[in-house]
Design an enzyme around this catalytic site. Sequence first.
Site, mmCIF file in Angstrom:
data_model
loop_
_atom_site.group_PDB
_atom_site.id
_atom_site.type_symbol
_atom_site.label_atom_id
_atom_site.label_comp_id
_atom_site.label_asym_id
_atom_site.label_seq_id
_atom_site.Cartn_x
_atom_site.Cartn_y
_atom_site.Cartn_z
ATOM 1 N N ASP A 56 64.838 37.106 -37.147
ATOM 2 C CA ASP A 56 65.072 36.484 -35.842
ATOM 3 C C ASP A 56 64.717 37.433 -34.686
ATOM 4 O O ASP A 56 64.670 38.648 -34.852
ATOM 5 C CB ASP A 56 66.553 36.116 -35.692
ATOM 6 C CG ASP A 56 66.943 34.926 -36.559
ATOM 7 O OD1 ASP A 56 66.155 34.530 -37.439
ATOM 8 O OD2 ASP A 56 68.048 34.406 -36.342
ATOM 9 N N ASP A 57 64.511 36.821 -33.545
ATOM 10 C CA ASP A 57 64.476 37.483 -32.225
ATOM 11 C C ASP A 57 63.163 38.165 -31.863
ATOM 12 O O ASP A 57 63.038 38.691 -30.771
ATOM 13 C CB ASP A 57 65.633 38.486 -32.057
ATOM 14 C CG ASP A 57 66.996 37.803 -32.049
ATOM 15 O OD1 ASP A 57 67.045 36.558 -32.187
ATOM 16 O OD2 ASP A 57 68.012 38.511 -31.914
ATOM 17 N N HIS A 109 62.797 29.897 -32.658
ATOM 18 C CA HIS A 109 64.169 30.356 -32.363
ATOM 19 C C HIS A 109 64.506 30.016 -30.904
ATOM 20 O O HIS A 109 65.348 30.651 -30.299
ATOM 21 C CB HIS A 109 64.259 31.853 -32.631
ATOM 22 C CG HIS A 109 65.651 32.401 -32.780
ATOM 23 N ND1 HIS A 109 66.690 31.692 -33.344
ATOM 24 C CD2 HIS A 109 66.170 33.612 -32.438
ATOM 25 C CE1 HIS A 109 67.786 32.456 -33.332
ATOM 26 N NE2 HIS A 109 67.500 33.607 -32.785
ATOM 27 N N HIS A 113 66.535 32.337 -26.125
ATOM 28 C CA HIS A 113 67.765 32.687 -26.849
ATOM 29 C C HIS A 113 69.036 32.270 -26.127
ATOM 30 O O HIS A 113 70.067 32.939 -26.191
ATOM 31 C CB HIS A 113 67.804 34.192 -27.165
ATOM 32 C CG HIS A 113 68.524 34.481 -28.454
ATOM 33 N ND1 HIS A 113 69.898 34.561 -28.540
ATOM 34 C CD2 HIS A 113 68.057 34.687 -29.708
ATOM 35 C CE1 HIS A 113 70.235 34.813 -29.802
ATOM 36 N NE2 HIS A 113 69.132 34.879 -30.530
ATOM 37 N N HIS A 211 67.301 40.781 -38.334
ATOM 38 C CA HIS A 211 66.710 40.807 -36.984
ATOM 39 C C HIS A 211 65.606 41.855 -36.954
ATOM 40 O O HIS A 211 65.893 43.045 -37.085
ATOM 41 C CB HIS A 211 67.788 41.096 -35.940
ATOM 42 C CG HIS A 211 68.821 40.016 -35.863
ATOM 43 N ND1 HIS A 211 69.874 39.936 -36.738
ATOM 44 C CD2 HIS A 211 68.921 38.938 -35.041
ATOM 45 C CE1 HIS A 211 70.601 38.860 -36.450
ATOM 46 N NE2 HIS A 211 70.049 38.235 -35.426
HETATM 47 ZN ZN LIG Z 1 68.700 35.331 -32.463
#
Ligand SMILES: [Zn+2]
Length: 253
Positions: A56-57, A109, A113, A211
Amino acid sequence: MAPFFRLAIATVISAAAFVSAAPVNQSKSSPVLQKRSGASVVTRCTIPSTVAITFDDGPFLYTNGLLDILKSRAVKATFFFNGNNYGRIEDFAASVKRAYQDGHQVASHAWDHRDLPSLSQSEALGEMTMLEEAFREIIGVRPTYMRPPFGSLNGPVLEMLGERNYTAVTWDMDTQDWAHPTDFDASYKLYETLFNNPEEIKQPGHIVLQHEVHQVTALQVVPMAIDLALVRGYKVVTVGECLGDPRSNWYTV
Ligand SMILES: [Zn+2]
Ligand SMILES: *[C@@H]1O[C@H](CO)[C@@H](O)[C@H](O)[C@H]1NC(C)=O
Ligand SMILES: *[C@@H]1O[C@H](CO)[C@@H](O)[C@H](O)[C@H]1NC(C)=O
């Protein structure tokens, strides 16, 4: 995703975790199924001996190094990219394109965020469509799999995601690397416990949350975890693959 496949996915929903505005009708004969609007939520693989590591991210500084690591081990992973988080997606377009071309699953995603249930309906929709637009420019298609920021969903958000034909993916194994980004052992321990248990490989596989914006995760924990998984006989695959969903369903126009 084909309607029939959606039915299969729906059966693995951790129904207790989220409340959808529209109840899921799992009756196979019902034509209602094809029109049902709430997105499916997947928390775990269906296929035994698989593991789906998810990042993620990103995209960010370590995406490319991570892609090198995955390539050197000939395994696939899933990237839940943001449009604007640690990095801006247009600044890392080459990494996004490479992830796609290397056969990893590129997924959404959301744009920057934000916690989708806390937004107005049009803002939440915008979080998805802005990133769809960016993906179309970079890889020519947009993903049909998404992970909600913070794993946060509610009825109206699931409704909106369903209308846009998304499958929402959370996780059932969390390394909590964000809480201890420089602590190799804290993240790796979880993989050791999992892969060193000989009973585990007969169970449906796990969706692991990591992450990629943390250097220790991307360049140290992940290669060790993959090597252990492979030694123990696991297949390190994308979320789509660990659900038996063919690549042609992972993207749309
Ligand atoms: Zn995230
Ligand atoms: C589910 O489908 C069955 C069979 O078509 C139908 O009888 C039933 O009313 C449906 N339930 C809901 C909640 O839509
Ligand atoms: C969702 O899928 C349906 C059926 O394939 C299609 O008609 C519709 O245009 C799709 N919606 C979006 C927003 O892509």
